[in-house]
Design a protein around this motif. Sequence first.
Motif, PDB file in Angstrom:
ATOM      1  N   ILE A   6      -2.082  -7.544  17.397  1.00 18.25           N
ATOM      2  CA  ILE A   6      -1.179  -6.767  18.232  1.00 18.25           C
ATOM      3  C   ILE A   6      -0.250  -7.697  19.009  1.00 18.25           C
ATOM      4  O   ILE A   6      -0.687  -8.658  19.621  1.00 18.25           O
ATOM      5  N   GLY A   7       1.027  -7.389  18.941  1.00 13.52           N
ATOM      6  CA  GLY A   7       2.044  -8.193  19.614  1.00 13.52           C
ATOM      7  C   GLY A   7       2.588  -9.329  18.773  1.00 13.52           C
ATOM      8  O   GLY A   7       3.559  -9.981  19.144  1.00 13.52           O
ATOM      9  N   LYS A   8       1.976  -9.583  17.609  1.00 16.50           N
ATOM     10  CA  LYS A   8       2.445 -10.666  16.739  1.00 16.50           C
ATOM     11  C   LYS A   8       3.584 -10.191  15.848  1.00 16.50           C
ATOM     12  O   LYS A   8       3.697  -9.025  15.517  1.00 16.50           O
ATOM     13  N   LYS A   9       4.394 -11.145  15.445  1.00 11.98           N
ATOM     14  CA  LYS A   9       5.472 -10.874  14.499  1.00 11.98           C
ATOM     15  C   LYS A   9       4.861 -10.777  13.105  1.00 11.98           C
ATOM     16  O   LYS A   9       4.024 -11.595  12.733  1.00 11.98           O
ATOM     17  N   VAL A  10       5.277  -9.770  12.359  1.00 15.87           N
ATOM     18  CA  VAL A  10       4.802  -9.593  10.993  1.00 15.87           C
ATOM     19  C   VAL A  10       6.020  -9.532  10.072  1.00 15.87           C
ATOM     20  O   VAL A  10       7.056  -8.985  10.434  1.00 15.87           O
ATOM     21  N   PHE A  11       5.882 -10.155   8.917  1.00 16.57           N
ATOM     22  CA  PHE A  11       6.963 -10.187   7.939  1.00 16.57           C
ATOM     23  C   PHE A  11       6.660  -9.145   6.875  1.00 16.57           C
ATOM     24  O   PHE A  11       5.555  -9.112   6.329  1.00 16.57           O
ATOM     25  N   LEU A  12       7.624  -8.286   6.600  1.00 13.10           N
ATOM     26  CA  LEU A  12       7.409  -7.112   5.750  1.00 13.10           C
ATOM     27  C   LEU A  12       8.253  -7.189   4.495  1.00 13.10           C
ATOM     28  O   LEU A  12       9.416  -7.583   4.542  1.00 13.10           O
ATOM     29  N   ILE A  13       7.651  -6.787   3.381  1.00 13.89           N
ATOM     30  CA  ILE A  13       8.417  -6.657   2.145  1.00 13.89           C
ATOM     31  C   ILE A  13       8.205  -5.235   1.637  1.00 13.89           C
ATOM     32  O   ILE A  13       7.130  -4.670   1.747  1.00 13.89           O
ATOM     33  N   ASP A  14       9.255  -4.640   1.115  1.00 15.47           N
ATOM     34  CA  ASP A  14       9.183  -3.243   0.720  1.00 15.47           C
ATOM     35  C   ASP A  14      10.022  -2.993  -0.518  1.00 15.47           C
ATOM     36  O   ASP A  14      11.149  -3.474  -0.623  1.00 15.47           O
ATOM     37  N   ASP A  15       9.452  -2.209  -1.442  1.00 12.40           N
ATOM     38  CA  ASP A  15      10.190  -1.754  -2.610  1.00 12.40           C
ATOM     39  C   ASP A  15      10.892  -0.469  -2.177  1.00 12.40           C
ATOM     40  O   ASP A  15      10.241   0.513  -1.830  1.00 12.40           O
ATOM     41  N   LEU A  16      12.192  -0.467  -2.204  1.00 15.47           N
ATOM     42  CA  LEU A  16      12.959   0.679  -1.718  1.00 15.47           C
ATOM     43  C   LEU A  16      12.983   1.838  -2.712  1.00 15.47           C
ATOM     44  O   LEU A  16      13.583   2.867  -2.457  1.00 15.47           O
ATOM     45  N   GLY A  17      12.317   1.669  -3.848  1.00 14.89           N
ATOM     46  CA  GLY A  17      12.244   2.743  -4.821  1.00 14.89           C
ATOM     47  C   GLY A  17      13.390   2.750  -5.808  1.00 14.89           C
ATOM     48  O   GLY A  17      13.387   3.500  -6.764  1.00 14.89           O
ATOM     49  N   ASP A  18      14.370   1.902  -5.581  1.00 19.12           N
ATOM     50  CA  ASP A  18      15.517   1.866  -6.484  1.00 19.12           C
ATOM     51  C   ASP A  18      15.604   0.527  -7.208  1.00 19.12           C
ATOM     52  O   ASP A  18      16.646   0.143  -7.706  1.00 19.12           O
ATOM     53  N   GLY A  19      14.468  -0.173  -7.229  1.00 21.30           N
ATOM     54  CA  GLY A  19      14.438  -1.465  -7.894  1.00 21.30           C
ATOM     55  C   GLY A  19      14.827  -2.615  -6.996  1.00 21.30           C
ATOM     56  O   GLY A  19      14.756  -3.766  -7.391  1.00 21.30           O
ATOM     57  N   GLU A  20      15.255  -2.305  -5.787  1.00 20.25           N
ATOM     58  CA  GLU A  20      15.636  -3.352  -4.839  1.00 20.25           C
ATOM     59  C   GLU A  20      14.505  -3.602  -3.854  1.00 20.25           C
ATOM     60  O   GLU A  20      13.766  -2.700  -3.497  1.00 20.25           O
ATOM     61  N   MET A  21      14.393  -4.846  -3.440  1.00 25.66           N
ATOM     62  CA  MET A  21      13.372  -5.223  -2.470  1.00 25.66           C
ATOM     63  C   MET A  21      14.044  -5.557  -1.147  1.00 25.66           C
ATOM     64  O   MET A  21      15.163  -6.049  -1.107  1.00 25.66           O
ATOM     65  N   LEU A  22      13.321  -5.266  -0.075  1.00 22.54           N
ATOM     66  CA  LEU A  22      13.799  -5.542   1.272  1.00 22.54           C
ATOM     67  C   LEU A  22      12.773  -6.435   1.952  1.00 22.54           C
ATOM     68  O   LEU A  22      11.572  -6.231   1.797  1.00 22.54           O
ATOM     69  N   MET A  23      13.233  -7.432   2.687  1.00 26.15           N
ATOM     70  CA  MET A  23      12.331  -8.265   3.482  1.00 26.15           C
ATOM     71  C   MET A  23      12.855  -8.282   4.901  1.00 26.15           C
ATOM     72  O   MET A  23      14.046  -8.488   5.128  1.00 26.15           O
ATOM     73  N   CYS A  24      11.982  -8.005   5.857  1.00 28.09           N
ATOM     74  CA  CYS A  24      12.383  -7.997   7.259  1.00 28.09           C
ATOM     75  C   CYS A  24      11.175  -8.390   8.111  1.00 28.09           C
ATOM     76  O   CYS A  24      10.121  -8.729   7.587  1.00 28.09           O
ATOM     77  N   SER A  25      11.322  -8.344   9.403  1.00 27.64           N
ATOM     78  CA  SER A  25      10.201  -8.646  10.284  1.00 27.64           C
ATOM     79  C   SER A  25      10.179  -7.633  11.426  1.00 27.64           C
ATOM     80  O   SER A  25      11.185  -6.996  11.732  1.00 27.64           O
ATOM     81  N   ASP A  26       9.014  -7.466  12.019  1.00 23.60           N
ATOM     82  CA  ASP A  26       8.834  -6.519  13.109  1.00 23.60           C
ATOM     83  C   ASP A  26       7.643  -6.994  13.933  1.00 23.60           C
ATOM     84  O   ASP A  26       7.031  -8.015  13.630  1.00 23.60           O
ATOM     85  N   THR A  27       7.310  -6.242  14.965  1.00 23.25           N
ATOM     86  CA  THR A  27       6.189  -6.587  15.829  1.00 23.25           C
ATOM     87  C   THR A  27       5.071  -5.575  15.652  1.00 23.25           C
ATOM     88  O   THR A  27       5.333  -4.368  15.601  1.00 23.25           O
ATOM     89  N   VAL A  28       3.848  -6.054  15.564  1.00 27.55           N
ATOM     90  CA  VAL A  28       2.685  -5.175  15.403  1.00 27.55           C
ATOM     91  C   VAL A  28       2.370  -4.502  16.736  1.00 27.55           C
ATOM     92  O   VAL A  28       2.279  -5.148  17.770  1.00 27.55           O
ATOM     93  N   THR A  29       2.214  -3.173  16.696  1.00 29.59           N
ATOM     94  CA  THR A  29       1.879  -2.427  17.904  1.00 29.59           C
ATOM     95  C   THR A  29       0.460  -1.857  17.861  1.00 29.59           C
ATOM     96  O   THR A  29      -0.100  -1.516  18.896  1.00 29.59           O
ATOM     97  N   ALA A  30      -0.109  -1.724  16.661  1.00 28.57           N
ATOM     98  CA  ALA A  30      -1.473  -1.200  16.527  1.00 28.57           C
ATOM     99  C   ALA A  30      -2.012  -1.592  15.162  1.00 28.57           C
ATOM    100  O   ALA A  30      -1.250  -1.968  14.268  1.00 28.57           O
ATOM    101  N   VAL A  31      -3.330  -1.512  14.996  1.00 34.46           N
ATOM    102  CA  VAL A  31      -3.943  -1.798  13.707  1.00 34.46           C
ATOM    103  C   VAL A  31      -4.893  -0.668  13.331  1.00 34.46           C
ATOM    104  O   VAL A  31      -5.417   0.021  14.191  1.00 34.46           O
ATOM    105  N   LEU A  32      -5.094  -0.487  12.049  1.00 31.52           N
ATOM    106  CA  LEU A  32      -5.970   0.552  11.537  1.00 31.52           C
ATOM    107  C   LEU A  32      -6.831  -0.031  10.431  1.00 31.52           C
ATOM    108  O   LEU A  32      -6.314  -0.610   9.475  1.00 31.52           O
ATOM    109  N   LEU A  33      -8.129   0.094  10.570  1.00 24.71           N
ATOM    110  CA  LEU A  33      -9.050  -0.289   9.503  1.00 24.71           C
ATOM    111  C   LEU A  33      -9.319   0.962   8.687  1.00 24.71           C
ATOM    112  O   LEU A  33      -9.783   1.970   9.222  1.00 24.71           O
TER     113      LEU A  33
END
Length: 71
Positions: A6-33
């Motif tokens: 929580i509070g750490k920067k996380v780097f995200l990769i996502d398939d946008l569904g159209d064959g393109e990939m996105l990479m960005c970063s955000d901050t973790v606000t909660a976790v779920l097991l």
Amino acid sequence: MVENMIGKKVFLIDDLGDGEMLMCSDTVTAVLLEENSMSVRCKTSGNEFWTVGENAFFSECEAKQAFEEYI
């Protein structure tokens, strides 16, 4: 360990569904097991859940490597 995400920067990769990939970063606000699983999901400030190690990384280097493998 999970609480430390929580509070750490996380780097995200996502398939946008159209064959393109996105990479960005955000901050973790909660976790779920997830039940019946060893997977950990993190909720970001954008209120989205990402699976750690699958499309969310705490290392920019690991995220870039996974991103390049998807392309």
